[in-house]
Design a protein around this motif. Structure first.
Motif, PDB file in Angstrom:
ATOM      1  N   ALA A  68       0.815  -1.216   0.000  1.00 59.75           N
ATOM      2  CA  ALA A  68       0.000   0.000   0.000  1.00 59.75           C
ATOM      3  C   ALA A  68       0.849   1.267   0.000  1.00 59.75           C
ATOM      4  N   LYS A  69       1.986   1.252   0.692  1.00 56.65           N
ATOM      5  CA  LYS A  69       2.840   2.437   0.756  1.00 56.65           C
ATOM      6  C   LYS A  69       3.453   2.741  -0.609  1.00 56.65           C
ATOM      7  N   LEU A  70       3.902   1.699  -1.299  1.00 51.71           N
ATOM      8  CA  LEU A  70       4.454   1.911  -2.632  1.00 51.71           C
ATOM      9  C   LEU A  70       3.363   2.321  -3.618  1.00 51.71           C
ATOM     10  N   ALA A  71       2.208   1.675  -3.500  1.00 50.68           N
ATOM     11  CA  ALA A  71       1.093   1.988  -4.398  1.00 50.68           C
ATOM     12  C   ALA A  71       0.679   3.450  -4.280  1.00 50.68           C
ATOM     13  N   ALA A  72       0.803   4.001  -3.083  1.00 49.72           N
ATOM     14  CA  ALA A  72       0.391   5.391  -2.861  1.00 49.72           C
ATOM     15  C   ALA A  72       1.319   6.388  -3.557  1.00 49.72           C
ATOM     16  N   LEU A  73       2.509   5.936  -3.947  1.00 47.28           N
ATOM     17  CA  LEU A  73       3.462   6.810  -4.637  1.00 47.28           C
ATOM     18  C   LEU A  73       3.166   6.948  -6.127  1.00 47.28           C
ATOM     19  N   VAL A  74       2.353   6.054  -6.669  1.00 47.18           N
ATOM     20  CA  VAL A  74       2.042   6.095  -8.103  1.00 47.18           C
ATOM     21  C   VAL A  74       1.102   7.263  -8.378  1.00 47.18           C
ATOM     22  N   PRO A  75       1.458   8.149  -9.296  1.00 42.20           N
ATOM     23  CA  PRO A  75       0.588   9.298  -9.599  1.00 42.20           C
ATOM     24  C   PRO A  75      -0.822   8.858  -9.985  1.00 42.20           C
ATOM     25  N   ALA A  76      -1.792   9.639  -9.595  1.00 39.35           N
ATOM     26  CA  ALA A  76      -3.198   9.302  -9.818  1.00 39.35           C
ATOM     27  C   ALA A  76      -3.536   9.165 -11.296  1.00 39.35           C
ATOM     28  N   ASP A  77      -2.896   9.979 -12.149  1.00 44.27           N
ATOM     29  CA  ASP A  77      -3.212   9.897 -13.578  1.00 44.27           C
ATOM     30  C   ASP A  77      -2.712   8.612 -14.210  1.00 44.27           C
ATOM     31  N   ILE A  78      -1.788   7.927 -13.547  1.00 44.61           N
ATOM     32  CA  ILE A  78      -1.316   6.624 -14.016  1.00 44.61           C
ATOM     33  C   ILE A  78      -2.115   5.501 -13.379  1.00 44.61           C
ATOM     34  N   ALA A  79      -2.345   5.609 -12.087  1.00 40.13           N
ATOM     35  CA  ALA A  79      -3.023   4.533 -11.355  1.00 40.13           C
ATOM     36  C   ALA A  79      -4.527   4.514 -11.580  1.00 40.13           C
ATOM     37  N   GLY A  80      -5.078   5.622 -12.064  1.00 38.91           N
ATOM     38  CA  GLY A  80      -6.525   5.763 -12.148  1.00 38.91           C
ATOM     39  C   GLY A  80      -7.242   4.691 -12.944  1.00 38.91           C
ATOM     40  N   ALA A 285       8.283   4.763  -6.701  1.00 42.64           N
ATOM     41  CA  ALA A 285       7.393   3.608  -6.589  1.00 42.64           C
ATOM     42  C   ALA A 285       7.969   2.400  -7.316  1.00 42.64           C
ATOM     43  N   ILE A 286       8.477   2.609  -8.529  1.00 37.44           N
ATOM     44  CA  ILE A 286       9.047   1.509  -9.310  1.00 37.44           C
ATOM     45  C   ILE A 286      10.315   0.989  -8.641  1.00 37.44           C
ATOM     46  N   GLN A 287      11.186   1.910  -8.210  1.00 36.31           N
ATOM     47  CA  GLN A 287      12.429   1.484  -7.552  1.00 36.31           C
ATOM     48  C   GLN A 287      12.118   0.711  -6.266  1.00 36.31           C
ATOM     49  N   GLY A 288      11.135   1.189  -5.509  1.00 37.85           N
ATOM     50  CA  GLY A 288      10.771   0.508  -4.273  1.00 37.85           C
ATOM     51  C   GLY A 288      10.220  -0.887  -4.529  1.00 37.85           C
ATOM     52  N   ALA A 289       9.464  -1.028  -5.613  1.00 34.54           N
ATOM     53  CA  ALA A 289       8.911  -2.341  -5.958  1.00 34.54           C
ATOM     54  C   ALA A 289      10.016  -3.297  -6.384  1.00 34.54           C
ATOM     55  N   VAL A 290      10.955  -2.816  -7.208  1.00 39.29           N
ATOM     56  CA  VAL A 290      12.069  -3.671  -7.628  1.00 39.29           C
ATOM     57  C   VAL A 290      12.880  -4.105  -6.409  1.00 39.29           C
ATOM     58  N   GLN A 291      13.164  -3.152  -5.513  1.00 38.93           N
ATOM     59  CA  GLN A 291      13.955  -3.494  -4.331  1.00 38.93           C
ATOM     60  C   GLN A 291      13.228  -4.497  -3.448  1.00 38.93           C
ATOM     61  N   ALA A 292      11.914  -4.346  -3.323  1.00 41.84           N
ATOM     62  CA  ALA A 292      11.133  -5.293  -2.521  1.00 41.84           C
ATOM     63  C   ALA A 292      11.200  -6.696  -3.111  1.00 41.84           C
TER      64      ALA A 292
END
Length: 324
Positions: A68-80, A285-292
Motif C-alpha cells: 500500500a505504501k508503494l502503491a500510494a506513490l504512483v501518480p493518480a493519472d497513471i493509477a486511475g 514507486a518503481i524502484q521501491g517495488a524492484v527493491q522489494a
C-alpha cells in the motif's frame, strides 16, 4: 547493453507487427531442419527447442501482495485506470518475446508483472520497434518503458532510469567456432546485429579499426528484430552475431549448443526501466517495488527461471545512477 545513444523515430505498435514477430520466432525450426544440429521445433526465435509456453517448465512465479505504501506513490493519472502501459520491443528473447502460443513472455515481462502486483496495478505491454519506444514514452504514448534499455548519461537527461539487472555484449558463433572468431578479429566477416542497439555502434567502431589497419571492413548486417539476427547466424548467413549477453546465452541453451559464446561479456552496464521525467514519485514507486522483489527473493526466482547469469543480478535498485 541494448540501446540507442539518441532518440529515433517513434515506433509503431499494431497487430500486424505482433503477428510478424510471432511468425519470425517460428522460422528457425524450419530453417534448421536441413542442418546437422541438435535442434527441434521452437518458438522463441533463437533457432532451437523450448517448452511450448516459451518459458522453462515448472517455473511459475508466485503472485506478489500489494504494498500500500508503494502503491500510494504512483501518480493518480497513471493509477486511475488500474494499469501501467509499457512500451516494449518483443523480439528479444529471453528478456521480452512472443512465444509459440502468441503470449508475451520473458524476464522483463515476469519482473514487470511482479512490479505491477506490488503496486496493485496490471501491466499492459504494447509492442513497438525498439528505436521508437523512448520517443513514445516522451510523447506519453507509454507510461513506462521496459525493454532491456542500457542506462547511460544521455538517457538520464531525458528520462528517469530505474536499474534492475546488469548485462554486457557477447559474441555468438556457431558451435566449435569454425572461423576461430573473437570480438577483435571480425574484419571481412558477416556480423549480424539488431538495429538501434549499442552493438551497432560497437561493430561500426570495430569495422573502422579494420579499415584503418588496411583490412576488409566488417559486413554489418542490421535487422529490426533480434529473432532475425539469431536466424541469420543459425542458418549460416552470418559468421557471428553481437547481442546482449543474456540474449546470446539464451540462444545457446535454446539451440542445444548449436550456438556458442566466445569469451566473456564486455562493456557491462545496467539495464534500466525508463520513466518520463516529471512523473511525481513514480520512479520511487518503481524502484521501491524492484527493491522489494530483490529482498523477498522473487527477483532471484525470475532470474533462475530464465537462466540468466546471477553475475548480472543487482542487490540494490537505483534511480539514475552515475554512469558514463
Amino acid at each position: 547493453m541494448r540501446g540507442l545513444t539518441r532518440y529515433d523515430l517513434l515506433g509503431v505498435t499494431n497487430v500486424a507487427r505482433a503477428t510478424q514477430i510471432k511468425a519470425l520466432a517460428l522460422l528457425p525450426a524450419f530453417a534448421l531442419a536441413g542442418l546437422t544440429m541438435a535442434c527441434g521445433a521452437g518458438g522463441n526465435g533463437s533457432g532451437g527447442t523450448q517448452p511450448s509456453s516459451g518459458a522453462p517448465a515448472s517455473s511459475a512465479i508466485p503472485a506478489e501482495a500489494k504494498d500500500a505504501k508503494l502503491a500510494a506513490l504512483v501518480p493518480a493519472d497513471i493509477a486511475g485506470d488500474g494499469k501501467i502501459v509499457v512500451g516494449q520491443d518483443q523480439t528479444y528473447p529471453p528478456n521480452e518475446f512472443v512465444d509459440s502460443n502468441g503470449k508475451v513472455v520473458g524476464f522483463d515481462v515476469d519482473l514487470g508483472n511482479a512490479i505491477g502486483q506490488k503496486l496493485g496495478l496490471t501491466m499492459e505491454y504494447q509492442n513497438a520497434d525498439f528505436s521508437g519506444i523512448l520517443a513514445g514514452l516522451a510523447a506519453s504514448k507509454y507510461e513506462m518503458a521496459m525493454s532491456s534499455f542500457t542506462v547511460n548519461s544521455e538517457r538520464e537527461q531525458t528520462v528517469d532510469m530505474v536499474t534492475y539487472y546488469s548485462a554486457g555484449t557477447s559474441l555468438g558463433v556457431l558451435k566449435g567456432n569454425p572461423e576461430n572468431l573473437s570480438p577483435d578479429n571480425l574484419c571481412g566477416k558477416n556480423l549480424a546485429v539488431q538495429k538501434g542497439t549499442v552493438q551497432v555502434d560497437d561493430a561500426t567502431a570495430r569495422s573502422q579499426d579494420c579499415t584503418k589497419a588496411g583490412k576488409p571492413a566488417i559486413n554489418i548486417q542490421q535487422f529490426q528484430a533480434q529473432t532475425d539476427v539469431n536466424l541469420q547466424l543459425t542458418t549460416k548467413r552470418s559468421d557471428a552475431m553481437l547481442a546482449d549477453s543474456p540474449v546470446v546465452d539464451y540462444a545457446v541453451t535454446q539451440t542445444n549448443g548449436a550456438v556458442e559464446v566466445v569469451g566473456q561479456p564486455y562493456d557491462t552496464a545496467p539495464y534500466g526501466i525508463a520513466l518520463k521525467k516529471g512523473s511525481g514519485q513514480f520512479a520511487q514507486a518503481i524502484q521501491g517495488a524492484v527493491q522489494a522483489l530483490i529482498d523477498d527473493g522473487t527477483y532471484a526466482k525470475i532470474i533462475a527461471k530464465w537462466n540468466l547469469s546471477t553475475a548480472g543480478a543487482v542487490q540494490k535498485s537505483e534511480i539514475n545512477p552515475a554512469v558514463s
